[in-house]
Each structure stands twice: as structure tokens, then as C-alpha cells.
Design a protein around this motif. Sequence first.
Motif, PDB file in Angstrom:
ATOM      1  N   LYS A 250       0.828  -1.203   0.000  1.00 33.43           N
ATOM      2  CA  LYS A 250       0.000   0.000   0.000  1.00 33.43           C
ATOM      3  C   LYS A 250       0.864   1.256   0.000  1.00 33.43           C
ATOM      4  CE  LYS A 250      -3.797   2.199   2.525  1.00 33.43           C
ATOM      5  NZ  LYS A 250      -4.729   2.085   3.688  1.00 33.43           N
ATOM      6  N   PHE A 251       1.945   1.217   0.765  1.00 33.00           N
ATOM      7  CA  PHE A 251       2.800   2.402   0.902  1.00 33.00           C
ATOM      8  C   PHE A 251       3.673   2.608  -0.332  1.00 33.00           C
ATOM      9  CE2 PHE A 251       6.560   4.746   2.299  1.00 33.00           C
ATOM     10  CZ  PHE A 251       5.981   5.803   2.991  1.00 33.00           C
ATOM     11  N   SER A 252       4.210   1.518  -0.888  1.00 34.06           N
ATOM     12  CA  SER A 252       5.193   1.636  -1.965  1.00 34.06           C
ATOM     13  C   SER A 252       4.606   1.509  -3.366  1.00 34.06           C
ATOM     14  CB  SER A 252       6.282   0.569  -1.793  1.00 34.06           C
ATOM     15  OG  SER A 252       5.756  -0.734  -2.049  1.00 34.06           O
ATOM     16  N   GLY A 253       3.441   0.876  -3.457  1.00 29.34           N
ATOM     17  CA  GLY A 253       2.861   0.637  -4.770  1.00 29.34           C
ATOM     18  C   GLY A 253       3.485  -0.535  -5.501  1.00 29.34           C
ATOM     19  N   ARG A 254       4.363  -1.284  -4.843  1.00 28.68           N
ATOM     20  CA  ARG A 254       5.012  -2.443  -5.441  1.00 28.68           C
ATOM     21  C   ARG A 254       4.495  -3.733  -4.810  1.00 28.68           C
ATOM     22  NH1 ARG A 254      11.392  -1.796  -5.300  1.00 28.68           N
ATOM     23  NH2 ARG A 254      11.194  -3.845  -6.312  1.00 28.68           N
ATOM     24  N   ARG A 255       4.514  -4.792  -5.587  1.00 26.37           N
ATOM     25  CA  ARG A 255       4.087  -6.095  -5.068  1.00 26.37           C
ATOM     26  C   ARG A 255       5.161  -6.658  -4.137  1.00 26.37           C
ATOM     27  NH1 ARG A 255       4.251 -11.518  -6.886  1.00 26.37           N
ATOM     28  NH2 ARG A 255       5.400 -10.918  -8.768  1.00 26.37           N
TER      29      ARG A 255
END
Length: 331
Positions: free
Chosen positions: A28-33
Motif C-alpha cells: 500500500k505504501f510503496s505501490g510495489r508487489r
Amino acid sequence: MSTPIRLGTRRSALAQAQSGHVAAALEKFSGRRVELVPITSEGDTNRASLSEIGGQGIFATRLREALFAGECDFLVHSLKDLPTAVPEGLVIAATPKREDPRDVVLTRDGTPLHELRSGSTVGTGSPRRIAQVHRRAPKAEVVDIRGNVDSRLARVASGELDAVILAAAGLSRLGAETPLRREELGLAEWPTAPGQGSLAVETRADAPEELLAALAGLDDTDTRLAITVERAILQGLDAGCQAPMAAHAVVEGSSIRVRTVVYAADGGRRIGLDVTEDLNGEYIRRNGSGNGADAADGADPMHAARELGFTVARRLLDQGAAGLVSREQSS
């Protein structure tokens, strides 16, 4: 599509649940899986008592080897199981907001721990909890147990044990459902292990800045302050993470309150302190950092927290705590 961030985790249900919570927050914070990488530690394969095999880093060593080897990008540990000395080249990049730090007693009929009849069996493998049971329920028999949460609960449900003691945070993170009755043990009378209820997010010190920044976004300053004090007490006692001692700190307004107790192994003696100190809390909440960021006046709140912990440890030693714990240079 960007490369997923690899999170190294033990294979136990609790470890994977904890890691799953952190993974979801980081996504959620980084936008990465974030991808979980299961790793088997010695603590998962060696079924001997933790007090026999030492406990020191038994769950962390293999995970850290995997991190150094590039098998994963970061780790999630139960902080209470983590030795106070962080290996060179690694950094605790975040301590997410702490869960309930209390212990919980689970029984079939709801009998409070202190009312258990003579000969009742209480399961726990923690030297600290063993000493506390001897004090709270002197007529009960302590059974040294290992195993996952479900297996421990099953031993009570089946009648093999009359009670088990578990961490409230672990039950919460697992979402464990059980017909057993719960007794939450108050921290004032039953303080818990340094770091209990907290997670440590660990990575390499030379990790990419993007990863370090993303992990830092998971950090909760009040939690880091509290566990910094608690772990400094443990380090100052030089006693190891399996010592029969408890320490719990909490930020209260502009101050931090620390309750700590060192027990004799049989619970016969205890030495405790209850200390409240001003740590310039307004600055701490605005600018506190686990990376040593200095305040405008040159003070580092995390350094102050460590010094408070060391001071409390010295006071405990002055009162005779060294005679109650087996001191370990490896802590």
C-alpha cells in the motif's frame, strides 16, 4: 511491471501471518508487489526446549543468512526473539505499530491462573513465564512445551494440559478462534518480554535507498522508542533473550514509563523497577527517527532511550539482578 520486493519469512503460520500484514502495508505504501519467500530456520526444526538450545537468535540466524545471500530483500521478525546485537551490515529499518503486548492464559473452564488447583498443568517454554507462574500459581506444575499456536491450544482442549500461556499479539495476528476461555494478564502485575507484541523489519544497510525509504514508512516512532528502552535493559543486563526477565515501556505524553522485573528461575525472588522519565516527547513525536536524526538542540531521542535502558539495567544490577540471571556475552 516492477520487480516484486521479496520478504523472507519463517514457514510457521504465525510468521507468515505477521509477514503478510507487513507485506500488505508495504504494498500500500510503496505501490510495489511484495512476495513472501519461506525460509526454514533451526528453531523450526529443532524441537528441544528453548532453554536447552539457548534461544539466542535460533529463529533469526538462517533468515539473516538468506538476506546476506540475496535470497530475499528484507525480513520480518518477532522482536522479542531477536538478539539485541544487530549484525554488521544489517539495520532494523522499521518497527510497525505495536500490537497488544500482554500474555494470555487459555483454559477450558475459565479458571484464573492464580486459582488453579494443586497439580494443575500449565504449558510454557519461556523461562520468564515459568518464573511468573511459580509466583502466581505456586501449586501448579509447569510443563515445558514447544510447538505452534494450534498445537498448544489443542493440548488444553484435549485435557492434556489445564492451561497454556501465549502472547496476545500472536493470537490476534493469527486470528485464532478457539472455544477455550481467555484471561488477559495485566502488564502491571505480569510484565512481558522486551519487544513483545512488536515486529522488526530488517534489511541490509546497503539496500537501495528506494527500499529503505519504503520500509521507513512503516515505522512507528512511539513503538521504536519503547522497544529501544526495553532492549537496552536486556542488553545492559547481558542476560540473553531467554532470561527470566520482563521489560515494558510506553510513551505517555511527553514522558516514557518503564516497568521491568528480573526473576529468579523458580520465581522465589524478584527485583523490579517502575521508572518514568521525560524524553522530550513533543520533539520525539515530530522528529524522532531510528536512523539517529538529531534534534535541533543536538539530542537524539533514540540515543536518550538507549541510555535510559542502560541506566535502568545498572540500577537492577546494583540491586542484585546479576545473581538471578545467567549472563550471556552473545546478547
